[in-house]
Scaffold this motif. Structure first.
Motif, PDB file in Angstrom:
ATOM      1  N   ARG A   1       0.851  -1.185   0.000  1.00 30.45           N
ATOM      2  CA  ARG A   1       0.000   0.000   0.000  1.00 30.45           C
ATOM      3  C   ARG A   1       0.898   1.251   0.000  1.00 30.45           C
ATOM      4  O   ARG A   1       1.889   1.299   0.749  1.00 30.45           O
ATOM      5  CB  ARG A   1      -0.883   0.011   1.239  1.00 30.45           C
ATOM      6  CG  ARG A   1      -2.275   0.612   1.052  1.00 30.45           C
ATOM      7  CD  ARG A   1      -3.201  -0.266   0.228  1.00 30.45           C
ATOM      8  NE  ARG A   1      -3.590  -1.500   0.890  1.00 30.45           N
ATOM      9  CZ  ARG A   1      -4.511  -1.582   1.829  1.00 30.45           C
ATOM     10  NH1 ARG A   1      -5.140  -0.507   2.246  1.00 30.45           N
ATOM     11  NH2 ARG A   1      -4.826  -2.753   2.343  1.00 30.45           N
TER      12      ARG A   1
ATOM     13  N   ALA B   1      -3.593   0.658  -3.752  1.00 31.58           N
ATOM     14  CA  ALA B   1      -3.558  -0.780  -3.487  1.00 31.58           C
ATOM     15  C   ALA B   1      -3.298  -1.561  -4.774  1.00 31.58           C
ATOM     16  O   ALA B   1      -3.500  -1.045  -5.885  1.00 31.58           O
ATOM     17  CB  ALA B   1      -4.879  -1.222  -2.863  1.00 31.58           C
TER      18      ALA B   1
ATOM     19  N   VAL C   1      -9.302  -0.723   1.392  1.00 29.69           N
ATOM     20  CA  VAL C   1      -8.971  -0.048   0.135  1.00 29.69           C
ATOM     21  C   VAL C   1     -10.115   0.852  -0.327  1.00 29.69           C
ATOM     22  O   VAL C   1      -9.925   1.685  -1.219  1.00 29.69           O
ATOM     23  CB  VAL C   1      -8.638  -1.067  -0.969  1.00 29.69           C
ATOM     24  CG1 VAL C   1      -7.412  -1.874  -0.599  1.00 29.69           C
ATOM     25  CG2 VAL C   1      -9.816  -1.988  -1.248  1.00 29.69           C
TER      26      VAL C   1
END
Length: 232
Positions: free
Chosen positions: A4, A33, A208
């Motif tokens: 990430r 992501a 996400v």
């Protein structure tokens, strides 16, 4: 690993830093992501940002679903592995970022998210490689992954790997097709800890679906359930 990262700077800041043209509708990203379409700079198009999917399919494993893709490669062996060595030699890229996230494990159920940035909060570039692959529908896509290395003193307090952050003076050499392998491998080392900062951020980063400026702000340490903890 690096799973990430963020790219929260403006289009103008990106263009000035990398001397490359960005799409007019680019929006800052706070919680990037894998599998997403993201900006990179390649040696084939150094004057403009290309948009590739994060997650590379090895040359010997085409037509695999997104979930089976790889997102990182170890810098120590990228030049030797069958799945990566061609990309390492011929298809290198810069992956622009202004921070990345790792999670510190505290017990079986407690993980604390940390954000790592430059001390001056400036943009930087991960070392990446890319390739083209064919999906199950016969469509061609470009994908990239981020190289990782052993952690510096700062990151080692949270995780046992960190993404390769290139020194600014090495970025052009990384893209240059004439740079020798020995010189390329020398670039793949832990970034200087004294030039970086780390701090805890909200567990919102765990999902996400969350992609807002609140994610990159310094917060009191909380676990993945949002409970405050004494550990930092």
């Amino acid at each position: 690993m690096c799973g990430r990262y963020s790219l929260s700077k403006s289009k103008i800041e990106l263009e000035e830093r990398f001397q490359a043209e960005m799409l007019p509708d680019f929006n800052p990203r706070y919680n990037i992501a894998p599998t997403q379409l993201l900006p990179v700079i390649t040696s084939q198009s150094p004057k403009g940002f290309s948009f590739f999917y994060w997650g590379i399919t090895p040359e010997f494993g085409r037509n695999k679903p997104v979930a089976q893709k790889l997102i990182n490669a170890k810098a120590e062996s990228v030049h030797e592995k069958v799945s990566f060595k061609t990309s390492f030699k011929q298809r290198r890229c810069l992956v622009p970022a202004d921070g990345f996230y790792e999670w510190k494990q505290l017990g079986k159920k407690t993980k604390i998210p940390y954000r790592f940035t430059m001390r001056d909060d400036e943009l930087f570039a991960f070392a990446g490689i890319w390739e083209e692959y064919e999906n199950i529908n016969g469509e061609n896509h470009h994908t990239f992954l981020i190289l990782t290395t052993s952690p510096n003193e700062l990151v080692s307090e949270v995780h046992d790997r960190m993404p390769v952050i290139l020194n600014r003076e090495d970025e052009k050499k990384w893209l240059d097709s004439y740079t020798e392998e020995k010189e390329l491998l020398a670039m793949l080392k832990p970034y200087q800890a004294e030039k970086m900062l780390s701090f805890t951020v909200s567990p919102m980063v765990n999902s996400v679906k969350n992609d807002s400026p609140a994610i990159i702000k310094r917060t009191s340490p909380m676990d993945q359930f949002g409970n405050y903890t004494l550990f930092g």
